[in-house]
Design an enzyme around this catalytic site. Structure first.
Site, PDB file in Angstrom:
ATOM      1  N   CYS A  88      -4.643  12.878  13.507  1.00 20.22           N
ATOM      2  CA  CYS A  88      -5.298  11.949  12.947  1.00 20.22           C
ATOM      3  C   CYS A  88      -5.522  11.162  14.348  1.00 20.22           C
ATOM      4  CB  CYS A  88      -4.174  11.375  12.239  1.00 20.22           C
ATOM      5  SG  CYS A  88      -3.500   9.777  11.932  1.00 20.22           S
ATOM      6  N   LYS A 107       1.122  -1.542   0.010  1.00 23.22           N
ATOM      7  CA  LYS A 107       0.155  -0.101  -0.475  1.00 23.22           C
ATOM      8  C   LYS A 107       1.086   1.008  -0.516  1.00 23.22           C
ATOM      9  CE  LYS A 107      -1.661   1.750   4.546  1.00 23.22           C
ATOM     10  NZ  LYS A 107      -1.129   3.046   4.449  1.00 23.22           N
ATOM     11  N   ASN A 108       1.765   1.405   0.617  1.00 22.95           N
ATOM     12  CA  ASN A 108       2.152   2.707   0.943  1.00 22.95           C
ATOM     13  C   ASN A 108       3.938   2.895   0.125  1.00 22.95           C
ATOM     14  OD1 ASN A 108       1.171   3.422   2.999  1.00 22.95           O
ATOM     15  ND2 ASN A 108       2.884   2.692   5.006  1.00 22.95           N
ATOM     16  N   ARG A 128       0.940  14.864  13.258  1.00 23.47           N
ATOM     17  CA  ARG A 128       1.121  14.380  11.678  1.00 23.47           C
ATOM     18  C   ARG A 128       0.881  15.364  10.899  1.00 23.47           C
ATOM     19  NH1 ARG A 128      -1.198   8.995   9.514  1.00 23.47           N
ATOM     20  NH2 ARG A 128       0.753   9.197   8.570  1.00 23.47           N
ATOM     21  N   ARG A 155      -8.488  -0.844   4.964  1.00 18.43           N
ATOM     22  CA  ARG A 155      -7.602   0.519   4.640  1.00 18.43           C
ATOM     23  C   ARG A 155      -6.448   0.098   3.631  1.00 18.43           C
ATOM     24  NH1 ARG A 155      -6.826   5.793   7.390  1.00 18.43           N
ATOM     25  NH2 ARG A 155      -5.831   5.918   5.740  1.00 18.43           N
ATOM     26  N   ASP A 175       4.481   0.691  12.159  1.00 19.45           N
ATOM     27  CA  ASP A 175       3.270  -0.215  11.542  1.00 19.45           C
ATOM     28  C   ASP A 175       3.010  -1.610  11.734  1.00 19.45           C
ATOM     29  OD1 ASP A 175       3.171   2.098  10.065  1.00 19.45           O
ATOM     30  OD2 ASP A 175       3.525   1.542   8.409  1.00 19.45           O
TER      31      ASP A 175
HETATM   32  N1  EPU Z   1       6.889  15.017  10.367  1.00 16.48           N
HETATM   33  C1  EPU Z   1       6.373  16.019  11.013  1.00 16.48           C
HETATM   34  N2  EPU Z   1       6.561  16.663  10.357  1.00 16.48           N
HETATM   35  C2  EPU Z   1       6.410  16.375   8.653  1.00 16.48           C
HETATM   36  C3  EPU Z   1       6.430  15.130   8.802  1.00 16.48           C
HETATM   37  C4  EPU Z   1       6.409  14.460   9.722  1.00 16.48           C
HETATM   38  O1  EPU Z   1       6.733  16.530  12.420  1.00 16.48           O
HETATM   39  O2  EPU Z   1       6.210  17.540   7.079  1.00 16.48           O
HETATM   40  C5  EPU Z   1       6.494  13.698  12.137  1.00 16.48           C
HETATM   41  C6  EPU Z   1       5.538  12.673  12.232  1.00 16.48           C
HETATM   42  O3  EPU Z   1       3.840  13.602  12.549  1.00 16.48           O
HETATM   43  C7  EPU Z   1       5.984  12.105  12.707  1.00 16.48           C
HETATM   44  C8  EPU Z   1       6.913  11.490  12.216  1.00 16.48           C
HETATM   45  O4  EPU Z   1       7.510  12.405  12.352  1.00 16.48           O
HETATM   46  O5  EPU Z   1       5.992  12.260  14.311  1.00 16.48           O
HETATM   47  C9  EPU Z   1       7.063  10.651  11.121  1.00 16.48           C
HETATM   48  O6  EPU Z   1       6.068  10.635  10.239  1.00 16.48           O
HETATM   49  P1  EPU Z   1       6.585  10.088   8.598  1.00 16.48           P
HETATM   50  O7  EPU Z   1       6.039  12.002   7.835  1.00 16.48           O
HETATM   51  O8  EPU Z   1       7.191   9.173   8.528  1.00 16.48           O
HETATM   52  O9  EPU Z   1       4.928   9.833   8.467  1.00 16.48           O
HETATM   53  P2  EPU Z   1       4.040   9.422   6.974  1.00 16.48           P
HETATM   54  O10 EPU Z   1       5.481   9.654   6.084  1.00 16.48           O
HETATM   55  O11 EPU Z   1       2.496  10.544   7.187  1.00 16.48           O
HETATM   56  C10 EPU Z   1       3.743   6.901   6.481  1.00 16.48           C
HETATM   57  C11 EPU Z   1       2.855   5.878   6.562  1.00 16.48           C
HETATM   58  C12 EPU Z   1       2.423   5.617   7.523  1.00 16.48           C
HETATM   59  C13 EPU Z   1       4.361   5.048   8.528  1.00 16.48           C
HETATM   60  C14 EPU Z   1       4.833   6.552   8.508  1.00 16.48           C
HETATM   61  C15 EPU Z   1       6.260   5.961   9.947  1.00 16.48           C
HETATM   62  C16 EPU Z   1       2.716   6.117   4.216  1.00 16.48           C
HETATM   63  C17 EPU Z   1       1.403   6.403   3.198  1.00 16.48           C
HETATM   64  N3  EPU Z   1       2.539   6.555   5.301  1.00 16.48           N
HETATM   65  O12 EPU Z   1       3.866   7.920   7.203  1.00 16.48           O
HETATM   66  O13 EPU Z   1       1.986   4.113   7.402  1.00 16.48           O
HETATM   67  O14 EPU Z   1       3.539   4.880   9.655  1.00 16.48           O
HETATM   68  O15 EPU Z   1       4.779   6.706   7.315  1.00 16.48           O
HETATM   69  O16 EPU Z   1       6.679   4.862   9.031  1.00 16.48           O
HETATM   70  O17 EPU Z   1       3.650   6.000   3.877  1.00 16.48           O
HETATM   71  C18 EPU Z   1      -0.065   2.710   7.998  1.00 16.48           C
HETATM   72  O18 EPU Z   1       0.433   1.757   6.719  1.00 16.48           O
HETATM   73  O19 EPU Z   1      -0.738   2.167   8.508  1.00 16.48           O
HETATM   74  C19 EPU Z   1       0.322   4.385   8.482  1.00 16.48           C
HETATM   75  C20 EPU Z   1       0.060   4.412   9.287  1.00 16.48           C
END
Ligand code: EPU
Length: 418
Positions: A118, A22-23, A123, A398, A306
């Site tokens: 969320c 998915k990701n 996030r 999802r 995850d």
């Molecule tokens: N963060 C910030 N600022 C930003 C972006 C992120 O502070 O601009 C923080 C977040 O709040 C969090 C940390 O950085 O504390 C890491 O977040 P990240 O941005 O890596 O998460 P994401 O890209 O929103 C993806 C996956 C998630 C997975 C996370 C961590 C996708 C579509 N989603 O989310 O997947 O948990 O990376 O590995 O790739 C899931 O599949 O259940 C899921 C939630």
């Protein structure tokens, strides 16, 4: 609302085949925006999030033809008339924000609803916006929307305060069409980022270093469509691996990439489970009562956040006390009160859960609050002594393709009910 009725206590045995990630799929779908013409994505799982991303692309004016039976989609985003990601879709899926970078790079403008908080944490997307701004985009916030404008993005040196997965992906896509060289420092290193980079390279992008924390992208003027197969879903793989361990079963996991799962495999072995790479797939066998193990979630290659919830289900029945330290998201313990309803003994202090193993969990009615929490409750129910009902199973849909079908084939007693 659909629920899953599970009669636990059956060791799961047999073979399961893992779906496409998915990701990995979601950013690759967004990458289709970068090119004129028809891109093909293979191994695309039929999941609610994938359909949401498809609907989002269609709303913008792209063609999205998906045949779930072949796990194949064709995407043509040659002429987007409406580069807008509306609140209605973004509120159901945060990953919609992945269209921001490609839209700004190819069309010079994007209007994307700002994702709200969320269930698992605040996030924010400040790092995505910081990057685009440094690449020359003008960013405004208006009526809950991010509006990005740029004549042509230009390469920049960007440093992430913390490694962000979708942030790295968004900016890598934007940089692929920017003028000049972009350097991403402290980039996320997840296998999904490597899969996206390989797709972009096949489109003609010049990218080096994906999979490491320093990625260099030399922008090109034009990209061509891709034909790519997504990697297998490492989180689904880990979920079935824990299912084998928690039920004392024996599962052969086909279509998986065990090298993406080293941290989980090591921790599973510490619990006493057998985890073996075989030519036929990854074989995971439970071995009596699991031993307690401490885990700390970290960006890749650390233990994935995850898989934290699923692993906690296993630790609930371990012989001993485990600590589970969640460092990636600030509120990813919504499964704890539900696991406690099944008899788990868990003390939660901020980001640290202390789990005292009990000999057995008991069936109960429980409520899923997010995708991985729902997987955790399903695993706990499979291991529990009696019957459980997991409510709000739409969270599971999802991110897990045909979960109950796959469980039934492994001998589980599970039934989806209205
Ligand atoms: N963060 C910030 N600022 C930003 C972006 C992120 O502070 O601009 C923080 C977040 O709040 C969090 C940390 O950085 O504390 C890491 O977040 P990240 O941005 O890596 O998460 P994401 O890209 O929103 C993806 C996956 C998630 C997975 C996370 C961590 C996708 C579509 N989603 O989310 O997947 O948990 O990376 O590995 O790739 C899931 O599949 O259940 C899921 C939630």
């Amino acid at each position: 609302m659909e629920k899953l009725l599970i009669r636990g206590g059956v060791p799961l045995k047999g073979t399961v085949s893992i779906s496409g990630s998915k990701n990995a799929s979601l950013p690759i779908m967004a990458a289709a925006i970068l090119a004129g013409g028809r891109s093909v994505l293979r191994g695309l799982p039929a999941l609610r999030d994938v359909l949401t991303m498809g609907a989002l692309l269609e709303q913008m004016g792209a063609r999205f033809n998906f045949s779930p039976d072949d796990s194949l989609a064709e995407i043509d985003a040659s002429e987007l008339k409406n580069p807008v990601a509306a609140y209605e879709l973004v509120k159901t899926m945060r990953a919609s924000v992945l269209v921001l970078g490609p839209l700004t790079a190819r069309y010079g403008r994007a209007k994307v609803s700002l994702p709200g908080g969320c269930a698992i944490g605040a996030r924010p997307i400040n790092l995505h916006l910081m990057g685009l701004e440094k690449m020359g985009a003008k960013i405004e916030l208006e009526g809950g929307y991010v509006i990005a404008k740029a004549r042509r993005l230009k390469g920049a040196s960007l440093y992430f305060d913390l490694p962000t997965v979708t942030g790295t992906e968004n900016l890598m896509m934007a940089a692929a069409l920017a003028k000049g060289v972009t350097v991403l420092e402290n980039a996320a290193r997840e296998p999904e980022i490597v899969d996206l980079a390989e797709t972009l390279q096949a489109m003609g992008a010049k990218i080096e270093g994906a999979g490491g924390s320093l990625i260099e992208i030399e922008g090109v003027d034009e990209l061509k469509p891709f034909d790519h197969e997504a990697i297998p879903d490492r989180i689904e793989t880990a979920t079935f691996a824990v299912a084998a361990a928690v039920t004392g079963g024996d599962i052969l996991i086909k279509n998986s990439r065990p090298e993406h799962l080293d941290a989980v495999s090591i921790k599973l072995r510490e619990t006493g489970a057998e985890v073996k790479k075989t030519p036929a797939g990854l074989r995971v066998k439970g071995n009596g009562r699991p031993r307690s193990v401490n885990i700390t979630t970290m960006p890749y290659p650390g233990f994935p956040t995850d898989v934290q919830a699923q692993f906690m289900a296993l630790m609930c029945i371990a012989g001993g006390t485990s600590t589970i330290n969640e460092t990636v998201f600030e509120n990813r313990f919504m499964h704890v009160p539900e696991l406690k309803r099944m008899g788990a003994d868990i003390d939660l202090q901020g980001g640290l859960a202390t789990v005292k193993g009990v000999p057995a969990l008991k069936g109960a009615e429980v409520m899923a609050t997010d995708l991985r929490a729902s997987a955790s409750l399903v695993l706990a129910a499979l291991a529990a002594e009696s019957e459980s009902v997991v409510h709000r199973i739409y969270h599971l849909d999802r991110g897990y393709e045909q979960m109950e079908k796959k469980l039934l084939a492994l001998g589980a007693r599970a039934e989806r009910i209205k």
